[in-house]
Structure formats: structure tokens, C-alpha cells
Scaffold this motif. Structure first.
Motif, PDB file in Angstrom:
ATOM      1  N   PRO A 137       0.929  -1.068  -0.079  1.00 18.56           N
ATOM      2  CA  PRO A 137       0.038  -0.017   0.153  1.00 18.56           C
ATOM      3  C   PRO A 137       0.781   1.205  -0.057  1.00 18.56           C
ATOM      4  CG  PRO A 137      -0.102  -1.176   2.001  1.00 18.56           C
ATOM      5  CD  PRO A 137       0.797  -1.872   1.317  1.00 18.56           C
ATOM      6  N   ARG A 140      -1.106   5.113  -0.557  1.00 18.74           N
ATOM      7  CA  ARG A 140      -1.451   5.453   0.721  1.00 18.74           C
ATOM      8  C   ARG A 140      -0.633   5.872   1.548  1.00 18.74           C
ATOM      9  NH1 ARG A 140      -5.188   1.879  -0.302  1.00 18.74           N
ATOM     10  NH2 ARG A 140      -7.233   2.324   0.367  1.00 18.74           N
ATOM     11  N   THR A 141       0.556   5.144   1.727  1.00 18.49           N
ATOM     12  CA  THR A 141       1.909   5.611   2.608  1.00 18.49           C
ATOM     13  C   THR A 141       2.285   6.952   2.330  1.00 18.49           C
ATOM     14  OG1 THR A 141       2.126   3.278   2.841  1.00 18.49           O
ATOM     15  CG2 THR A 141       4.053   4.773   3.378  1.00 18.49           C
ATOM     16  N   VAL A 143       0.548   9.358   0.379  1.00 22.60           N
ATOM     17  CA  VAL A 143       0.014  10.637   0.693  1.00 22.60           C
ATOM     18  C   VAL A 143      -0.602  10.935   2.043  1.00 22.60           C
ATOM     19  CG1 VAL A 143      -2.618  11.186  -0.110  1.00 22.60           C
ATOM     20  CG2 VAL A 143      -1.090   9.956  -1.693  1.00 22.60           C
ATOM     21  N   GLU A 144      -0.823   9.525   2.593  1.00 20.20           N
ATOM     22  CA  GLU A 144      -1.348   9.890   4.209  1.00 20.20           C
ATOM     23  C   GLU A 144      -0.227   9.779   5.418  1.00 20.20           C
ATOM     24  OE1 GLU A 144      -5.153   7.998   4.519  1.00 20.20           O
ATOM     25  OE2 GLU A 144      -5.761   8.583   2.796  1.00 20.20           O
ATOM     26  N   GLY A 145       0.380   8.741   5.137  1.00 26.58           N
ATOM     27  CA  GLY A 145       1.392   8.423   5.859  1.00 26.58           C
ATOM     28  C   GLY A 145       2.339   9.260   6.113  1.00 26.58           C
ATOM     29  N   PHE A 146       2.888  10.025   5.044  1.00 21.04           N
ATOM     30  CA  PHE A 146       3.944  10.839   5.153  1.00 21.04           C
ATOM     31  C   PHE A 146       3.421  12.430   4.550  1.00 21.04           C
ATOM     32  CE2 PHE A 146       6.837   7.281   4.128  1.00 21.04           C
ATOM     33  CZ  PHE A 146       7.242   6.924   5.401  1.00 21.04           C
ATOM     34  N   SER A 147       2.249  12.845   5.027  1.00 20.97           N
ATOM     35  CA  SER A 147       1.598  13.922   4.597  1.00 20.97           C
ATOM     36  C   SER A 147       2.302  15.155   5.469  1.00 20.97           C
ATOM     37  CB  SER A 147       0.014  13.896   5.019  1.00 20.97           C
ATOM     38  OG  SER A 147      -0.035  13.669   6.240  1.00 20.97           O
ATOM     39  N   PHE A 296       9.196  -0.279   2.155  1.00 18.61           N
ATOM     40  CA  PHE A 296       7.810  -1.117   2.114  1.00 18.61           C
ATOM     41  C   PHE A 296       8.309  -2.000   1.050  1.00 18.61           C
ATOM     42  CE2 PHE A 296       7.576   3.217   3.210  1.00 18.61           C
ATOM     43  CZ  PHE A 296       7.157   3.232   4.814  1.00 18.61           C
ATOM     44  N   SER A 309      -5.059  -5.014  -2.984  1.00 17.33           N
ATOM     45  CA  SER A 309      -5.209  -3.349  -2.901  1.00 17.33           C
ATOM     46  C   SER A 309      -6.387  -2.912  -3.864  1.00 17.33           C
ATOM     47  CB  SER A 309      -3.954  -2.918  -3.881  1.00 17.33           C
ATOM     48  OG  SER A 309      -2.619  -3.146  -3.327  1.00 17.33           O
ATOM     49  N   ALA A 312      -8.997  -3.127  -1.378  1.00 19.96           N
ATOM     50  CA  ALA A 312      -8.738  -1.938  -0.572  1.00 19.96           C
ATOM     51  C   ALA A 312      -9.392  -0.776  -0.769  1.00 19.96           C
ATOM     52  CB  ALA A 312      -7.494  -1.999   0.146  1.00 19.96           C
ATOM     53  N   ARG A 329     -11.555  13.653  -0.670  1.00 20.41           N
ATOM     54  CA  ARG A 329     -10.255  13.508  -0.070  1.00 20.41           C
ATOM     55  C   ARG A 329      -9.091  13.094  -1.443  1.00 20.41           C
ATOM     56  NH1 ARG A 329     -10.034   9.075   2.912  1.00 20.41           N
ATOM     57  NH2 ARG A 329      -8.597  10.189   4.349  1.00 20.41           N
TER      58      ARG A 329
ATOM     59  N   GLN B  32      -2.387  21.131   2.015  1.00 17.10           N
ATOM     60  CA  GLN B  32      -2.904  19.885   1.932  1.00 17.10           C
ATOM     61  C   GLN B  32      -4.272  19.713   2.915  1.00 17.10           C
ATOM     62  OE1 GLN B  32      -0.359  16.161   2.742  1.00 17.10           O
ATOM     63  NE2 GLN B  32       1.362  17.701   2.684  1.00 17.10           N
ATOM     64  N   PRO B 137       4.223   4.111   8.907  1.00 12.42           N
ATOM     65  CA  PRO B 137       2.806   4.321   9.084  1.00 12.42           C
ATOM     66  C   PRO B 137       2.197   2.673   9.093  1.00 12.42           C
ATOM     67  CG  PRO B 137       3.643   5.052   7.070  1.00 12.42           C
ATOM     68  CD  PRO B 137       4.936   4.589   7.594  1.00 12.42           C
ATOM     69  N   ARG B 140      -2.206   2.619   9.617  1.00 11.23           N
ATOM     70  CA  ARG B 140      -2.800   2.959   8.446  1.00 11.23           C
ATOM     71  C   ARG B 140      -2.596   1.808   7.455  1.00 11.23           C
ATOM     72  NH1 ARG B 140      -1.538   7.783   9.775  1.00 11.23           N
ATOM     73  NH2 ARG B 140      -2.751   9.442   9.159  1.00 11.23           N
ATOM     74  N   SER B 147      -7.367  -3.638   4.357  1.00  9.22           N
ATOM     75  CA  SER B 147      -8.966  -3.723   4.564  1.00  9.22           C
ATOM     76  C   SER B 147      -9.458  -4.847   4.190  1.00  9.22           C
ATOM     77  CB  SER B 147      -9.362  -2.369   4.752  1.00  9.22           C
ATOM     78  OG  SER B 147      -9.704  -2.259   2.971  1.00  9.22           O
ATOM     79  N   SER B 148      -9.086  -5.181   2.927  1.00 10.00           N
ATOM     80  CA  SER B 148      -9.745  -6.337   2.134  1.00 10.00           C
ATOM     81  C   SER B 148      -9.198  -7.619   2.539  1.00 10.00           C
ATOM     82  CB  SER B 148      -9.455  -6.012   0.667  1.00 10.00           C
ATOM     83  OG  SER B 148      -8.195  -6.070   0.311  1.00 10.00           O
ATOM     84  N   MET B 295       6.572  -6.409   4.188  1.00 12.37           N
ATOM     85  CA  MET B 295       7.213  -6.005   5.375  1.00 12.37           C
ATOM     86  C   MET B 295       7.283  -4.365   5.471  1.00 12.37           C
ATOM     87  SD  MET B 295      11.114  -6.985   7.196  1.00 12.37           S
ATOM     88  CE  MET B 295      12.057  -5.952   6.430  1.00 12.37           C
ATOM     89  N   PHE B 296       7.443  -3.770   6.336  1.00 16.23           N
ATOM     90  CA  PHE B 296       7.149  -2.396   6.442  1.00 16.23           C
ATOM     91  C   PHE B 296       8.371  -1.943   7.667  1.00 16.23           C
ATOM     92  CE2 PHE B 296       3.355  -3.985   5.604  1.00 16.23           C
ATOM     93  CZ  PHE B 296       3.009  -3.419   4.306  1.00 16.23           C
TER      94      PHE B 296
END
Lengths: 428, 428
Positions: A137, A140-141, A143-147, A296, A309, A312, A329, B32, B137, B140, B147-148, B295-296
Motif C-alpha cells: 500500500p 496511501r503511505t 499520501v497519508e502516512g507521510f503527509s 516497504f 489493493s 482495499a 479526499r 494539504q 505508518p 494506516r 482492509s480487504s 514488510m514495513f
């Protein structure tokens, strides 16, 4: 509660995975979104074809407009691939207020800005997590995780086919052509492998990652691309001896407000986390001013990872539907694009030269670097079986691209330099 | 546009980083979120203390209720740590309709369910990305990215102090006590290191990851915990010889509807991506039914990495404020918790025994395993300098915990077994 109706464009590998997950995980999806999700219609090329999953024939159509124009359909999931037709369908769907989930990197890299603008105009969601690095993902990471952070570098192993080939060449000392053939037999490479092995697929993904990471509209043409078809087993062997693995890296860099994006085979220091990403796995390394180093890792393709993905994203669209906030969003690039000049692009380099095996040659060679203010990290010279030639391997310190071009031009005009055998960017 | 006003509880390392990012990246945050973000009030222990950043003295207060009861404050960022006081403040803030961003793993592991329930009642956001694995992150990723999917296993190196100690022990062949002392001098370990080295800190993080990954309310008491204070340099050396690195792993597993969660020093195969996560870095390995292996990796702590996650959460709260959807995108566990019994928990094991060095002992030992239906992957026996003892290292196949307990009990009653020197879970 009223089910959310999905129109699926494409029932190939990924499409089949999407059907499997939506049906198999229905209860979880309801628990998470509050709504049942129903794959109501599916575009296929041939309705009569036998399939590995059972799908009611009533749901199948060979006409995309049956789906796009169906007022009952809330969300279009596009997993058919291709560019021009897919674009027509996406714009047609957005025009009718339908939200989109797509796995189509080609489409998003080439027409992403236009599609996202139409989505904004219509208040629709367009989500495309599966378009880069399959099951990771990463969108998402970024755009949101590192916003909150400012990303300065993204390095990605984002093409599984080439990583499989390079891994095999490294582990078995095998030649490129032999491994490619094997990969084709195993289904890891296509019969026309150009898009993968010449780096075009990776370039499309880096266009998307650069846009998201730097918040500017990167165009595919901004990416400088070199593939792996020129990588030899000798290069890989030399790299290993010096502590490097050859990887096809997409590299997006930012310094102040200027960016550069490229794809090329790169010598990656063995201690760097990207060096041990092997086989068809993908990984994206992100460096942020505040967060520092992150990586990642996961499967870059495949039916179920990519479908994970896609679904999701579908969950996110359905949540937005239930909150009434679709299209609100969305990620919007807000910075002006400024590309680095060749003078601003700097990297370490690995250069393998064949030179005349006589006194004074090394001095002449190193003098050329000095004349263009390129300083050297290490120089390795040894006579070669192919007398009267010697091989010289040079690793530079960070040198700008303009200077490196001049160095190479000068080598080409020198009698003692018989061949510039290879040149690689060096990272790690 | 009206600025969003933030009350910051705590101006230690992370709090200072939050101020730096919010002030330094203000223009990006406005682009943002559409709103300026202002740190309007800050709770400190001592207003007169000298600080590394300049903060207007008017903003400082030593009384938390000045902030919690201030009707102008929209969001509380809690980076003070501790459990009972933090809980009082959080509940007080939620009672007054304020949203919360917290980096407090202890609070969330112990009182998370209660705080999230209050947030749901009041329509408030509570976000806590920074509470686990600092700059990664991962929350998230588990909640939205996967989520899926249905996650079956989460393995985390989630404590930087212990990973630093184990890495040093492995790389330098050093003893635990020596490396701990050095880590304390460098500030990587606290003067009372119990919470880190005994695995309690990791257990709190695994409580949070297990809750998110399996969508059940995991309690801290559900986590079986063993720390690293018993890990010897000999164990590490034996592990290396057999191709393993010792890592303190948090492991959350699900099979059908039953879960188990534990923290323990684990022999991780060197080819596994977790084995090369070194120093203070953290990594979380997630296995999903559909996605497979991911892995993250990133920094687990530190001023700026942790602050990055805190401010990313703040960005999310502000976006939600502007969309009017606070509290409506909350993660809610919806599955019933069922813990695995000892019969259901299975793993490979590494066992080091000191036994009498005489004929027939190995047969007696292996017989014990057979009697309890534990099959063996490998057995290594060699005489030891400490005659008349021999050392036997056994690696089992997957064996359930109940059987392993019986095996060990039986060893304790056998004269030929002089000592059960070590036992480790094996992964990879």
C-alpha cells in the motif's frame, strides 16, 4: 442496507482475484463499510470462455457501455489494462458520476492528470493503489502516512520481471539472454518483454510515485529511462566483488524545489535494504527529511496481491459513499514542477573501461576525471586475460551528470581507451 | 481560513519535533488540509526551563486543564506519556468534544478500548499512528491498506533498544550486560531498562497491532511475554552457526477464529527479511491470506520520525474537521476474541541441552520428543570442553506448546539431562 453495485471491467488474473475477495470476504467487507458490495456486471472479451471461477452468465457482457451507462452501478473497477480504450471508459464513467478503482499504471502515468481533473469536476473518487507495487500500500503511505513530511528521495524496485532476471543472473552467474528465456517459459516475462526489460513499465510507476511523493505533476517524458538488456554477467560479477548488487532502480529525487526522475540498472551496496529484495518481490525505499529511511516490501504483482489493493480501494470508496464525501479526499499536486538540469543531478558512478595495458594510462584516465572536477572513491586496475588490454574499474564520488558526460566524451576520443564497457549509477 | 488550534501536552523530544514540523511545514500543511494549523497552547512541567526551540512563553502552561478546558482548542496532541494522568486528560478532552492525536502506546494498550468508546460516543477522532513503530505508518497500513485482506500473522521488531542490543551482541560477539551498559551510556536504553529488555514495551505495541490486524479487542494480558535478559552470546553464536539471528519478535497469529500473541527472543532464519533489520530500526512483517508476505521498515523512535507520524495524524484530523466527518472513520474491532489454547499454538523450537556425554543419551533424548509427538528437523551433538558434558542442539518441526511443555518437564526429571540451557522459538 442497500448494496453498493460494482461494474468490473476485465476478468483476467486480477479481475478474478477481485471477484474471489469480494465474494469470499463479504462479511468482513460489510462489517467494515456498513454495506454489502456486489459485483453486478462484468466486462469480458468472450462470454463463452471457460473460467476458473463460477460467475452467473447474466452478469457478463462484451459491451463496456452496458456497464458504464447502467444507472445502478456505483463504482467501476477497471482491471482490463491498455490506455486509450480504458481512458474513454474512465471518462465516460466519471461523466456519469461513477467512482473508479483502477490497477492501470499505464493509464494513470499517461492520462492521470486528465482523469483526476475530471473526477474532481464530477465529485468522484479515483483510486489506484494497485497500479504501483501490487500488494504494497505505497500510495496511501506516500499520501497519508507521510503527509507531514517532505520526501527527498524515492527508490523503487517496482518491476518484478526485471528483478527476477537480475536476481537469477546474480545468484547463478547466468547470462541475461538465458535467464530472460527461462523467465518467459515460467510466465514471469512476456513473449515481447520490451516494456519490462527496457524499463518502460518501471518508468510509468515512477511517474506515479514521483507525482505523489513530491506533490507535482510528473509526466512520463520527465523520466529518463534505461533498461537491463545491456547488463552482463561480468558487470554483476564485478559489482559483487566490490560489494554491490545490480538492481533496476527507479529513482526520484528532490533538492529544494527541483526534481529528477530516472530508471536505470544501479549498483546497490549490499548493506542497503534494497540490495536483498530478490525475485519477483517489489520494494519502495522512501527517504523523508523528518522520518529518515523507510522501506516497504511485498509482492509486486499476482492475482491475489493486486486484487487485495484493488478491493482495499473499493472499501475506501464505499466508506466515502456512506459518509457522502467522495471526491473530497483526493490527492491534488499543488507544487510547480521544476526539473533538475544535468548540472544539478549528481550520483556516484561505476565505470568499467578497457584500456591499453601500458605505463601511464591510469594517470591519463584519472587526469580526465580531475579536469572535470569528478573525484574518485576507488580505482581498481588489473591486467586482463585479453592482453594487451587492462581493465579499470572506477567508482566516483558524487559527480554531476554534465561533468560525467564530458568525461565519457573525452574517453571516447582517447586512443588508450579501447572501450567504455559499462557505466552504472551507484547507490547505498 | 480559520486556523485549527492545537493544544500540545508535553514538550519533550517528540513534542519539540511536532512544533518544528508544524511551524516548518506550515505552507505544505495548509496546501494539504486547507487550514492553517496553530500550536496554541503547550503543557510543560516547568515553564522556566530552557528549550532547544523558541516558543512564546504565553503559550506555555503547567496546568493541563488550562488546555483541556479551553474552548478554542480543537485538537489535543498528547506526547507526555504515562498512563493514569494521560487517561484522565484524554477522557476530559473527549468529554469536551476535542479530537486527540497521541503517541502513547502504554495508554492505548491498557485503556485503548475505553478511550475509543468515549471517542465514538462523542463523535471525536482518536488517532495513534506514532504509538507503534515511530516513523512507520503501520496502523494506516493495517486498517486501510489491508482492509480487504485477512491477516494471519504479524511479526514485529517493535522495540529499538532491544534490537540495538541484540544487533551489537551478534555483530561483536559481546555479552548482554556489556552491551546494555553501552546502550545506556549512548541514551539508547533507560537507566531502568526493564520495560524494554523484559519485552513489556513490545507487548504493548503488539496489543495494538493485534487489535488492528485481527479486528478483535486484544488486552495486554493476552500477550505472553519473555524478554532478552536471558539471551547469551553463546546462544547467538550457536544460532549464527545454524543460520539464524536472535531477534526480539512480537508475534501475533490467527488460525480460523483463534489468535495468540506473544513477545520473545526468536531464532530468525538469516534469509528472512526480519533477520537483517539491525540497530534501532523497527520493522513489521505482515502476512495476509491474499497479499502474502509484506514488510514495513523504518525508524522506531526519535524526535523527528515520531513527530512525522503525529503530524500526519493531525493532518488527518484536520481533513476530517473540514469534511465534518470526525469520529466517523474510526476503526472498530468487530470480531469476538478467542485465544488459542496451548494445544493450538505451534512453532518450531531451538533447544540447547547439556547432557551426560555417554552412549545412548541421544537416543533417550530423541525418544522423549517422539513420545510427545514432536518431530525433529535437526539434531546437532558435539562433545564440549566441559567434559563429561555434551551439548545437544535440537531444532523441532512445528510442535504445539502443550507438547513442548511436557517434553521439557520430562527433561527436568532425567538424570542424563544436566541442564536445559536455552529454548527459543524459531521463525523463517
Amino acid at each position: 442496507m442497500k448494496p453498493i453495485k460494482v461494474g468490473l471491467l476485465g476478468l483476467g488474473t486480477v479481475g478474478t482475484g477481485v471477484v474471489r475477495i469480494v465474494e469470499g470476504h463479504q462479511q468482513d467487507l460489510v462489517s467494515q463499510t456498513g454495506s454489502p458490495i456486489e459485483i453486478a456486471q462484468i466486462l469480458v472479451q468472450d462470454k463463452s470462455k471457460a473460467r476458473s471461477i463460477s460467475v452467473s452468465p447474466d452478469k457478463l457482457t462484451e459491451n463496456p457501455w452496458d456497464i458504464i451507462e447502467n444507472p445502478d452501478i456505483d463504482v467501476i473497477v477497471e482491471v482490463m489494462g491498455g490506455i486509450e480504450l480504458a481512458k474513454q471508459y474512465m471518462l465516460g464513467a466519471l461523466e456519469r458520476g461513477k467512482h473508479i478503482v483502477t490497477a492501470n499504471k499505464d493509464l494513470m502515468a499517461v492520462h492521470g492528470a486528465e482523469i483526476l481533473a475530471k473526477a474532481a469536476e464530477k465529485g468522484c473518487d479515483v483510486l489506484y493503489e494497485a497500479s504501483v507495487a501490487g500488494g504494497i500500500p505505497i500510495i496511501r503511505t506516500l499520501v497519508e502516512g507521510f503527509s507531514s513530511d517532505r520526501i527527498t528521495k524515492i527508490m523503487g524496485i517496482v518491476n518484478g520481471t526485471t528483478n527476477y532476471i537480475l536476481t537469477k543472473m546474480s545468484q547463478e552467474g547466468a547470462a541475461y539472454a538465458d535467464v530472460l528465456k527461462e523467465a518467459q517459459q515460467l510466465g514471469y516475462a512476456e513473449s515481447d518483454p520490451t516494456s519490462d526489460v527496457e524499463g518502460f513499465d518501471a518508468a510509468r510507476k515512477m511517474t506515479i510515485l514521483g507525482t505523489l511523493g513530491f506533490r507535482v505533476n510528473v509526466a512520463l517524458d520527465d523520466v529518463e529511462v534505461k533498461g537491463i538488456s545491456g547488463v552482463t554477467k561480468e558487470d554483476i560479477a564485478y559489482g559483487k566483488r566490490l560489494g554491490y548488487e545490480v538492481k533496476l532502480l527507479g529513482i526520484a529525487e528532490r533538492q529544494d524545489d527541483s526534481i529528477s526522475i530516472s530508471v536505470q540498472p544501479t549498483m546497490v551496496k549490499q548493506s542497503h535494504p534494497l540490495a536483498s529484495v530478490n525475485g519477483v518481490f517489489n520494494a519502495v525505499y522512501v527517504y523523508g527529511e523528518a522520518v529518515g529511511e523507510t522501506m516497504f516490501y511485498g509482492p509486486g504483482a499476482g492475482e491475489m496481491p493486486t486484487a487485495t489493493s484493488v478491493v482495499a480501494d473499493l472499501v475506501a470508496v464505499v466508506r466515502n459513499l456512506n459518509l457522502g464525501i467522495n471526491g473530497r479526499r483526493a490527492f491534488v499536486p499543488y507544487k510547480e514542477k521544476k526539473l533538475k538540469t544535468d548540472e544539478q543531478i549528481a550520483s556516484k558512478n561505476f565505470i568499467l573501461l578497457h584500456v591499453a595495458d601500458k605505463a601511464g594510462v591510469l594517470a591519463q584516465i584519472t587526469q580526465v576525471f580531475a579536469a572535470h572536477e569528478v573525484s574518485l572513491e576507488s580505482v581498481l586496475q588489473h591486467p586482463n586475460a585479453m592482453n594487451p588490454l587492462a581493465e579499470i574499474i572506477i567508482i566516483t564520488h558524487d559527480a554531476n551528470k554534465a561533468s560525467m558526460k564530458k568525461v565519457l566524451q573525452q574517453f571516447e576520443s582517447m586512443d588508450v581507451v579501447h572501450a567504455i564497457k559499462s557505466i552504472y549509477r551507484v547507490e547505498g
